[in-house]
Design a protein around this motif. Sequence first.
Motif, PDB file in Angstrom:
ATOM      1  N   ALA A  59       1.641 -14.482   7.323  1.00 41.88           N
ATOM      2  CA  ALA A  59       1.863 -15.794   7.937  1.00 41.88           C
ATOM      3  C   ALA A  59       2.269 -16.859   6.922  1.00 41.88           C
ATOM      4  N   ASN A  60       1.954 -16.627   5.654  1.00 43.03           N
ATOM      5  CA  ASN A  60       2.213 -17.642   4.632  1.00 43.03           C
ATOM      6  C   ASN A  60       3.345 -17.282   3.678  1.00 43.03           C
ATOM      7  N   GLY A  61       4.199 -16.350   4.077  1.00 41.32           N
ATOM      8  CA  GLY A  61       5.428 -16.094   3.347  1.00 41.32           C
ATOM      9  C   GLY A  61       5.355 -15.156   2.161  1.00 41.32           C
ATOM     10  N   THR A  62       4.281 -14.410   2.026  1.00 40.33           N
ATOM     11  CA  THR A  62       4.202 -13.439   0.941  1.00 40.33           C
ATOM     12  C   THR A  62       5.265 -12.358   1.165  1.00 40.33           C
ATOM     13  N   ASN A  63       5.972 -11.981   0.113  1.00 39.23           N
ATOM     14  CA  ASN A  63       7.040 -10.982   0.224  1.00 39.23           C
ATOM     15  C   ASN A  63       6.574  -9.563  -0.059  1.00 39.23           C
ATOM     16  N   GLY A  64       5.410  -9.420  -0.676  1.00 40.16           N
ATOM     17  CA  GLY A  64       4.907  -8.089  -0.978  1.00 40.16           C
ATOM     18  C   GLY A  64       3.437  -8.126  -1.322  1.00 40.16           C
ATOM     19  N   ILE A  65       2.760  -7.042  -1.020  1.00 40.13           N
ATOM     20  CA  ILE A  65       1.324  -6.907  -1.262  1.00 40.13           C
ATOM     21  C   ILE A  65       1.107  -5.790  -2.278  1.00 40.13           C
ATOM     22  N   VAL A  66       0.383  -6.109  -3.346  1.00 40.27           N
ATOM     23  CA  VAL A  66      -0.060  -5.075  -4.288  1.00 40.27           C
ATOM     24  C   VAL A  66      -1.477  -4.726  -3.866  1.00 40.27           C
ATOM     25  N   ILE A  67      -1.664  -3.478  -3.476  1.00 38.90           N
ATOM     26  CA  ILE A  67      -2.934  -3.036  -2.913  1.00 38.90           C
ATOM     27  C   ILE A  67      -3.697  -2.199  -3.932  1.00 38.90           C
ATOM     28  N   PHE A 103      12.052  -5.983  -6.632  1.00 33.32           N
ATOM     29  CA  PHE A 103      11.324  -6.870  -5.737  1.00 33.32           C
ATOM     30  C   PHE A 103      11.557  -8.317  -6.153  1.00 33.32           C
ATOM     31  N   SER A 104      11.476  -9.214  -5.191  1.00 29.30           N
ATOM     32  CA  SER A 104      11.590 -10.637  -5.502  1.00 29.30           C
ATOM     33  C   SER A 104      10.683 -11.419  -4.576  1.00 29.30           C
ATOM     34  N   GLY A 105      10.449 -12.665  -4.941  1.00 30.95           N
ATOM     35  CA  GLY A 105       9.606 -13.524  -4.130  1.00 30.95           C
ATOM     36  C   GLY A 105       8.159 -13.447  -4.549  1.00 30.95           C
ATOM     37  N   LEU A 117       1.172  -3.339   8.082  1.00 27.36           N
ATOM     38  CA  LEU A 117       2.353  -4.110   7.682  1.00 27.36           C
ATOM     39  C   LEU A 117       3.657  -3.512   8.191  1.00 27.36           C
ATOM     40  N   ARG A 118       3.694  -2.203   8.396  1.00 29.85           N
ATOM     41  CA  ARG A 118       4.834  -1.497   8.999  1.00 29.85           C
ATOM     42  C   ARG A 118       6.198  -2.016   8.542  1.00 29.85           C
ATOM     43  N   GLY A 119       6.398  -2.139   7.244  1.00 35.15           N
ATOM     44  CA  GLY A 119       7.696  -2.513   6.715  1.00 35.15           C
ATOM     45  C   GLY A 119       8.034  -3.993   6.772  1.00 35.15           C
ATOM     46  N   ARG A 120       7.125  -4.833   7.243  1.00 34.28           N
ATOM     47  CA  ARG A 120       7.427  -6.271   7.328  1.00 34.28           C
ATOM     48  C   ARG A 120       7.459  -6.928   5.959  1.00 34.28           C
ATOM     49  N   VAL A 121       6.687  -6.414   5.009  1.00 32.54           N
ATOM     50  CA  VAL A 121       6.733  -6.845   3.616  1.00 32.54           C
ATOM     51  C   VAL A 121       6.562  -5.595   2.753  1.00 32.54           C
ATOM     52  N   ALA A 122       6.913  -5.708   1.504  1.00 28.82           N
ATOM     53  CA  ALA A 122       6.772  -4.572   0.585  1.00 28.82           C
ATOM     54  C   ALA A 122       5.293  -4.270   0.348  1.00 28.82           C
ATOM     55  N   VAL A 123       4.966  -2.992   0.289  1.00 34.28           N
ATOM     56  CA  VAL A 123       3.620  -2.550  -0.083  1.00 34.28           C
ATOM     57  C   VAL A 123       3.754  -1.820  -1.413  1.00 34.28           C
ATOM     58  N   ILE A 124       3.054  -2.326  -2.412  1.00 34.74           N
ATOM     59  CA  ILE A 124       3.100  -1.744  -3.744  1.00 34.74           C
ATOM     60  C   ILE A 124       1.695  -1.270  -4.079  1.00 34.74           C
ATOM     61  N   ALA A 125       1.575   0.008  -4.381  1.00 36.58           N
ATOM     62  CA  ALA A 125       0.269   0.590  -4.690  1.00 36.58           C
ATOM     63  C   ALA A 125      -0.059   0.346  -6.159  1.00 36.58           C
ATOM     64  N   GLY A 126      -1.248  -0.206  -6.407  1.00 25.99           N
ATOM     65  CA  GLY A 126      -1.696  -0.419  -7.774  1.00 25.99           C
ATOM     66  C   GLY A 126      -2.022   0.913  -8.426  1.00 25.99           C
TER      67      GLY A 126
END
Length: 100
Positions: free
Chosen positions: A33-41, A2-4, A66-75
């Motif tokens: 909307a603010n350019g986040t590349n991935g979400i850690v949930i 992952f990057s960003g 999110l449907r693939g628009r950004v990475a979803v990373i499960a905590g």
Amino acid sequence: MFSGSLVAIVTPMRPDGAVRPRSLARLLEFHLANGTNGIVIAAPPVSQRRCASGAAELTQRACAQLRGRVAVIAGGYQQHADTVERVGWLSALPIDGCCS
């Protein structure tokens, strides 16, 4: 890899520990909307009392929205056995990664 910008988001919850779905949706859209590349949930995990069901709900909602628009990373959890169990049900979701 992952990057960003990868952001571990807060879990919007009601006083009884239930997830606030509309608040979660707004938070996810804010990051899109603010350019986040991935979400850690769900990191660190939701309270022990609601851990499995709460983390599953959060992860499912994030994946659906999110449907693939950004990475979803499960905590993950701090306990190895709990992490292994969690990865079992997470494998059915379209997540991009898991952290522990």
